[in-house]
Design a protein around this motif. Structure first.
Motif, PDB file in Angstrom:
ATOM      1  N   LEU A 220      10.568 -37.214  42.246  1.00 16.46           N
ATOM      2  CA  LEU A 220       9.245 -37.615  42.700  1.00 16.46           C
ATOM      3  C   LEU A 220       8.819 -38.881  41.958  1.00 16.46           C
ATOM      4  N   GLU A 222       6.952 -41.546  39.884  1.00 19.55           N
ATOM      5  CA  GLU A 222       5.916 -41.338  38.872  1.00 19.55           C
ATOM      6  C   GLU A 222       4.579 -41.898  39.355  1.00 19.55           C
ATOM      7  N   HIS A 224       2.805 -40.746  41.803  1.00 17.60           N
ATOM      8  CA  HIS A 224       2.579 -40.547  43.242  1.00 17.60           C
ATOM      9  C   HIS A 224       2.696 -39.075  43.604  1.00 17.60           C
ATOM     10  N   GLU A 225       2.287 -38.222  42.674  1.00 19.90           N
ATOM     11  CA  GLU A 225       2.389 -36.792  42.927  1.00 19.90           C
ATOM     12  C   GLU A 225       1.510 -36.346  44.088  1.00 19.90           C
ATOM     13  N   THR A 226       0.368 -37.013  44.286  1.00 19.27           N
ATOM     14  CA  THR A 226      -0.572 -36.604  45.335  1.00 19.27           C
ATOM     15  C   THR A 226      -0.753 -37.671  46.414  1.00 19.27           C
ATOM     16  N   SER A 227       0.050 -38.714  46.397  1.00 17.84           N
ATOM     17  CA  SER A 227      -0.093 -39.790  47.374  1.00 17.84           C
ATOM     18  C   SER A 227       0.840 -39.560  48.559  1.00 17.84           C
ATOM     19  N   GLY A 230       4.411 -39.564  47.567  1.00 12.88           N
ATOM     20  CA  GLY A 230       4.829 -38.249  47.085  1.00 12.88           C
ATOM     21  C   GLY A 230       5.075 -37.277  48.223  1.00 12.88           C
ATOM     22  N   ASP A 231       4.187 -37.323  49.260  1.00 14.94           N
ATOM     23  CA  ASP A 231       4.394 -36.454  50.428  1.00 14.94           C
ATOM     24  C   ASP A 231       5.711 -36.785  51.122  1.00 14.94           C
ATOM     25  N   SER A 233       8.415 -38.042  49.696  1.00 12.01           N
ATOM     26  CA  SER A 233       9.495 -37.514  48.857  1.00 12.01           C
ATOM     27  C   SER A 233       9.636 -36.004  49.034  1.00 12.01           C
ATOM     28  N   VAL A 234       8.504 -35.292  49.083  1.00  6.19           N
ATOM     29  CA  VAL A 234       8.550 -33.838  49.281  1.00  6.19           C
ATOM     30  C   VAL A 234       9.156 -33.503  50.642  1.00  6.19           C
TER      31      VAL A 234
END
Length: 305
Positions: A220, A222, A224-227, A230-231, A233-234
């Protein structure tokens, strides 16, 4: 489960395709993302600056004209008492001194001081066409009676100077606006580079590193856990996990089929019963050892020949 088993033979070389697509020149609009962002924002900034200049130039010209008129009105007020005395006494020398003082202003083209009966002085400071320039008039009252008009002072504006000043202000504000837009554009490019381009490059590098493998997930990016990055990547990791589960199920089914075949073959070869298999046209395709012993050589020859 090894990567060799999960890697499909003849898989497309994504890295090679990326290298081929990445050979475009850096300056082309269809090149790298950061170049396109810089070009689009730069061109848009210049167009917006020129549009604002075109819209604002008349207002700047009008503002500069009003400012010069106000300044000239203040100049007339400063010498008004002296001009009143000159007109009351018809003193041409004093009127000339007043006119020279007013003509020293570069915004004034012509100074004219006159009484009700005669012209005391007319001074052309900067020249200019009188009929095309704006004229400022001020009536001069008697020093002893404000109700009695004894003369008039006329100032013809130097429109060329005023318009040149307005143009200078327009150019200054235009350069200031362009500089501001350049700074904003640079900040926008840096933000896009930091927040969009680099994370996408990291995702691309991660996808290239796990090419043909399903036992490794994308890291993920760095920050961009909630951007949306990040979505993305998830979502990629979910797709990889789904592909891994599908391949595991396929591998498990293949192993189960192979194991069933081995059990059937072992059972058939060691069974004392006759077990044979024929095709629809009567061709013998399988006969276990017991059937060969019971049926004799002819069956053995048929099964072997």
């Amino acid at each position: 489960m090894t990567s060799e088993l999960l890697s499909p033979p003849g898989a497309m070389n994504i890295a090679g395709a990326k290298n081929v697509l990445g050979r475009r020149a850096w300056w082309r609009p269809n090149g790298r993302l950061i170049t396109r962002i810089a070009l689009v924002t730069g061109i848009s900034g210049v167009v917006i600056a020129l549009l604002f200049l075109a819209i604002g130039a008349p207002y700047i010209k009008r503002y500069e004209t009003q400012r010069q008129l106000l300044h000239i009105d203040e100049l007339i007020s400063a010498v008004e008492n002296t001009a009143r005395i000159a007109c009351f006494t018809s003193d041409q020398t004093l009127a000339t001194e007043v006119a020279r003082g007013l003509a020293a202003n570069p915004a004034v083209a012509i100074v004219r001081i006159q009484t009700r009966d005669q012209l005391l002085v007319e001074t052309a400071a900067q020249g200019g066409e009188r009929e095309k320039n704006e004229i400022v008039r001020r009536e001069l009252a008697s020093p002893f009676d404000n109700r009695q008009v004894v003369g008039e002072v006329q100032l013809t504006l130097n429109n060329a100077y005023i318009f040149e000043r307005a143009g200078a202000y327009s150019r200054f504000f235009g350069m200031l606006l362009i500089a501001e837009l350049v700074v904003v554009m640079c900040c926008l490019v840096l933000v896009m580079l930091r927040q969009v381009v680099q994370p996408i490059s990291q995702l691309a590098a991660g996808l290239q590193s796990i090419e043909g493998r399903v036992d490794k997930l994308l890291p993920l990016p760095e920050g961009h856990e909630t951007s949306e990055i990040g979505d993305l990547s998830v979502a990629f990791n979910r797709m990889i996990s789904g592909a891994a589960d599908l391949l595991r199920r396929q591998q498990a089914m293949a192993d189960e089929i192979a194991q069933s075949e081995r059990r059937f073959r072992t059972l058939a070869e060691n069974s004392p019963d006759i077990i044979v298999r024929f095709e629809s046209d009567g061709t013998l395709v399988f006969a276990n050892p017991a059937s060969i012993r019971v049926a004799g050589l002819a069956v053995c020859q048929t099964s072997t020949g």
